[in-house]
Design a protein around this motif. Structure first.
Motif, PDB file in Angstrom:
ATOM      1  N   THR A  72       0.832  -1.211   0.000  1.00  0.00           N
ATOM      2  CA  THR A  72       0.000   0.000   0.000  1.00  0.00           C
ATOM      3  C   THR A  72       0.868   1.263   0.000  1.00  0.00           C
ATOM      4  N   GLU A  73       2.053   1.174   0.607  1.00  0.00           N
ATOM      5  CA  GLU A  73       2.954   2.333   0.595  1.00  0.00           C
ATOM      6  C   GLU A  73       3.403   2.637  -0.829  1.00  0.00           C
ATOM      7  N   LEU A  74       3.685   1.577  -1.597  1.00  0.00           N
ATOM      8  CA  LEU A  74       4.133   1.804  -2.977  1.00  0.00           C
ATOM      9  C   LEU A  74       2.996   2.348  -3.842  1.00  0.00           C
ATOM     10  N   ILE A  75       1.770   1.856  -3.598  1.00  0.00           N
ATOM     11  CA  ILE A  75       0.635   2.407  -4.364  1.00  0.00           C
ATOM     12  C   ILE A  75       0.506   3.902  -4.043  1.00  0.00           C
ATOM     13  N   GLY A  76       0.596   4.227  -2.741  1.00  0.00           N
ATOM     14  CA  GLY A  76       0.481   5.625  -2.320  1.00  0.00           C
ATOM     15  C   GLY A  76       1.574   6.491  -2.918  1.00  0.00           C
ATOM     16  N   LEU A  77       2.780   5.956  -2.978  1.00  0.00           N
ATOM     17  CA  LEU A  77       3.910   6.706  -3.547  1.00  0.00           C
ATOM     18  C   LEU A  77       3.658   6.976  -5.036  1.00  0.00           C
ATOM     19  N   ALA A  78       3.194   5.938  -5.739  1.00  0.00           N
ATOM     20  CA  ALA A  78       2.953   6.094  -7.177  1.00  0.00           C
ATOM     21  C   ALA A  78       1.760   7.016  -7.452  1.00  0.00           C
ATOM     22  N   MET A  79       0.826   7.067  -6.518  1.00  0.00           N
ATOM     23  CA  MET A  79      -0.331   7.970  -6.683  1.00  0.00           C
ATOM     24  C   MET A  79       0.010   9.377  -6.192  1.00  0.00           C
ATOM     25  N   ASP A  80       1.247   9.521  -5.702  1.00  0.00           N
ATOM     26  CA  ASP A  80       1.737  10.812  -5.210  1.00  0.00           C
ATOM     27  C   ASP A  80       0.865  11.347  -4.065  1.00  0.00           C
ATOM     28  N   LEU A  81       0.472  10.473  -3.167  1.00  0.00           N
ATOM     29  CA  LEU A  81      -0.330  10.901  -2.013  1.00  0.00           C
ATOM     30  C   LEU A  81       0.566  11.676  -1.036  1.00  0.00           C
ATOM     31  N   PRO A  82       0.032  12.731  -0.439  1.00  0.00           N
ATOM     32  CA  PRO A  82       0.881  13.614   0.385  1.00  0.00           C
ATOM     33  C   PRO A  82       1.433  12.983   1.668  1.00  0.00           C
ATOM     34  N   ASP A  83       0.801  11.900   2.147  1.00  0.00           N
ATOM     35  CA  ASP A  83       1.217  11.343   3.447  1.00  0.00           C
ATOM     36  C   ASP A  83       2.434  10.414   3.397  1.00  0.00           C
ATOM     37  N   CYS A  84       2.916  10.096   2.193  1.00  0.00           N
ATOM     38  CA  CYS A  84       3.970   9.079   2.044  1.00  0.00           C
ATOM     39  C   CYS A  84       5.139   9.287   3.005  1.00  0.00           C
ATOM     40  N   ARG A  85       5.587  10.524   3.085  1.00  0.00           N
ATOM     41  CA  ARG A  85       6.764  10.818   3.894  1.00  0.00           C
ATOM     42  C   ARG A  85       6.594  10.313   5.332  1.00  0.00           C
ATOM     43  N   LYS A  86       5.382  10.509   5.857  1.00  0.00           N
ATOM     44  CA  LYS A  86       5.077  10.099   7.236  1.00  0.00           C
ATOM     45  C   LYS A  86       5.235   8.579   7.403  1.00  0.00           C
ATOM     46  N   SER A 124      17.601   8.149  -4.555  1.00  0.00           N
ATOM     47  CA  SER A 124      18.542   7.804  -5.629  1.00  0.00           C
ATOM     48  C   SER A 124      17.816   7.561  -6.949  1.00  0.00           C
ATOM     49  N   LEU A 125      16.526   7.261  -6.871  1.00  0.00           N
ATOM     50  CA  LEU A 125      15.733   7.028  -8.083  1.00  0.00           C
ATOM     51  C   LEU A 125      14.835   8.238  -8.399  1.00  0.00           C
ATOM     52  N   SER A 126      15.071   9.327  -7.659  1.00  0.00           N
ATOM     53  CA  SER A 126      14.256  10.552  -7.789  1.00  0.00           C
ATOM     54  C   SER A 126      12.770  10.288  -7.541  1.00  0.00           C
ATOM     55  N   LEU A 127      12.487   9.386  -6.594  1.00  0.00           N
ATOM     56  CA  LEU A 127      11.089   9.088  -6.267  1.00  0.00           C
ATOM     57  C   LEU A 127      10.671   9.753  -4.956  1.00  0.00           C
ATOM     58  N   ALA A 128      11.629  10.378  -4.258  1.00  0.00           N
ATOM     59  CA  ALA A 128      11.299  11.105  -3.015  1.00  0.00           C
ATOM     60  C   ALA A 128      12.248  12.278  -2.879  1.00  0.00           C
ATOM     61  N   ASP A 129      11.803  13.288  -2.103  1.00  0.00           N
ATOM     62  CA  ASP A 129      12.652  14.479  -1.918  1.00  0.00           C
ATOM     63  C   ASP A 129      13.732  14.202  -0.887  1.00  0.00           C
TER      64      ASP A 129
END
Lengths: 181, 284
Positions: B250-264, B279-284
């Motif tokens: 579910t974390e990966l789905i959220g990341l791909a959907m660019d949901l704002p809570d991922c960082r948490k 390293s893959l430019s998938l997170a700040d």
């Protein structure tokens, strides 16, 4: 199965009945053993446990580590050509070992008791206190302190347990199931 | 679409990121999760190892609660899912057991609730195509191995989900998100489950075997759908650096959907996944 010795017969029948599994069908193909990832930490292969039950060798089976090290991953049962769910057999053997006070892996049994006491007290397991009580009672106080602290720091071990409302009903479930068995 | 939701004890503590990401993703995909009121612990391994009847009665209490809602039930934790599904299987196929449990739990089983793992609910109710359509930031360059563990697919006659020797549901989701799922032979092995606390040497042996195999396959991370698997994979390794983090699907789905809570969610991991994602430019 036929037995000359009544005690052996009784043991075989008790395990068969409690587990509801056709243990007599095991013909030692060892498919269970070849897929079991717990064997290197256990004292008997799953097929050996079944053979000992078939032979009514109660003491050897009940005093084995294997029945406790089995994590119930159910790989063996899913692959058994005779449809024996071996994890259910292992569970029945654990129940009998507890009843007869012959638990080989005392800490694993202690963990189960502490876990269920937590579920019984709150309705849900409070992981923080459950782990602390287990550590205290087993005497293994120092291991995992770093992990515990890190989890606590990240807010993953809440201090207070959540208590369910239907406590009376839960108590009844525990009491009645204990009385039945 | 609405489903009952039984999170289980771990999702309130050691697996909080699974609970958070499951709720966010389902909401974003239009699947409303209604938490069962006053649910109880399923008893997990400890109940079925010590008292068979209790191991059916405890999850049946949750079945009874789900029945009152009139909704099907989604269970994110594989261990809880397995216990509820086994209880339901017993109630359906074993009259004597059903009568005993009805008396103990004080309810009448109607057999109208379908019990799903959260993975199965997302696959069957939302579908891989719909998930793919909602991807805003494809997980390009991320190579993972999917680890289903034991209880999602076994025993096959009870779970009736996917292929118990070579399941593909997680792999299909991972591919839909734009990541690469690498084939490997350890998809349904055991992580050691609750032996982590009592016999950590056993679990460390099992986990390190899995991590070495994942590395050999060329994976950068593992994907799981179970709090026991995830925490053992991150906790019971020889050295805890930043290699091979274990994600909840579910974390990966959220990341791909660019949901704002991922960082948490990622902040809660014991193995920090951010260096990999950065390293893959998938997170700040």
């Amino acid at each position: 199965m036929s037995f000359l010795n009544g005690d052996k017969r009784n043991f075989f029948n008790a395990v068969r009945e409690m587990s509801r599994q056709p243990i007599e069908l095991c013909y030692q193909c060892q498919k269970c053993a070849s897929g079991c990832i717990a064997t290197e930490y256990a004292d008997y292969y799953p097929n050996e446990i079944l053979r000992m039950v078939q032979f009514g060798q109660k003491d050897r089976v009940l005093n084995s580590s294997s029945i406790w090290i089995c994590s119930s991953c159910e790989t063996c049962g899913a692959r058994c050509p005779n449809g024996i769910n071996i994890a259910e057999v292992m569970d029945a053997l654990k129940e009998i070992a507890i009843r007869e006070n012959k638990v080989k892996e005392k800490n694993i049994h202690l963990f189960h008791s502490v876990f269920l006491n937590s579920a019984r007290a709150h309705g849900r397991v409070h992981e923080g206190t459950m782990m602390a009580i287990y550590k205290f009672k087993s005497g293994d106080l120092m291991s995992d302190m770093d992990i515990g602290w890190e989890m606590f720091r990240k807010g993953k071990l809440p201090i207070l347990p959540h208590r369910i409302k239907a406590k009376g009903q839960l108590r009844k479930i525990f009491d009645k199931t204990t009385a039945h068995s | 679409m609405k489903l009952s939701y039984f999170p289980g004890c771990s999702l309130g503590s050691t697996a909080k990121e699974y609970d958070y990401s499951a709720r966010s993703v389902c909401q974003a995909l239009g699947m409303e999760l209604v938490e069962l009121k006053d649910w109880v612990c399923c008893g997990a391994t400890s109940a079925h190892s010590t008292n068979h009847l209790l191991s059916i009665a405890l999850p049946s209490r949750n079945l009874a609660l789900a029945q009152e809602t009139g909704l099907d039930l989604a269970v994110p934790c594989s261990a809880c899912y397995n216990r509820v599904k086994k209880a339901d299987y017993n109630m359906r196929h074993n009259d004597e057991m059903r009568q005993k449990i009805e008396e103990i739990v004080e309810f009448k089983y109607r057999g109208q609730v379908n019990v799903y793992s959260l993975l199965e609910a997302l696959i069957t109710k939302i579908g891989v195509e719909a998930i793919a359509k909602n991807v805003k930031k494809p997980l390009k360059g991320l190579k993972v191995v999917c680890f289903y563990g034991c209880l999602l697919v076994r025993p096959p006659e009870v779970t009736c989900f996917d292929n118990s020797e070579n399941p593909v549901a997680l792999d299909n989701i991972v591919k839909a998100l734009g990541a690469e799922s690498i084939p490997w032979s350890y998809k349904t092995d055991c992580c050691g489950a609750n032996l982590g606390l009592t016999s950590s040497n056993v679990v460390q042996g099992m986990v390190n075997r899995l991590l070495e195999a994942a590395k050999e396959a060329g994976a950068m991370a593992l994907v799981t759908a179970c709090p026991l698997c995830q925490s053992n994979l991150e906790m019971r390794r020889k050295e805890r650096g930043t290699d091979l983090p274990a994600f909840y699907f579910t974390e990966l789905i959220g990341l791909a959907m660019d949901l704002p809570d991922c960082r948490k969610w990622f902040n809660l991991h014991l193995i920090n996944p951010k260096p990999l994602l950065q390293s893959l430019s998938l997170a700040d």
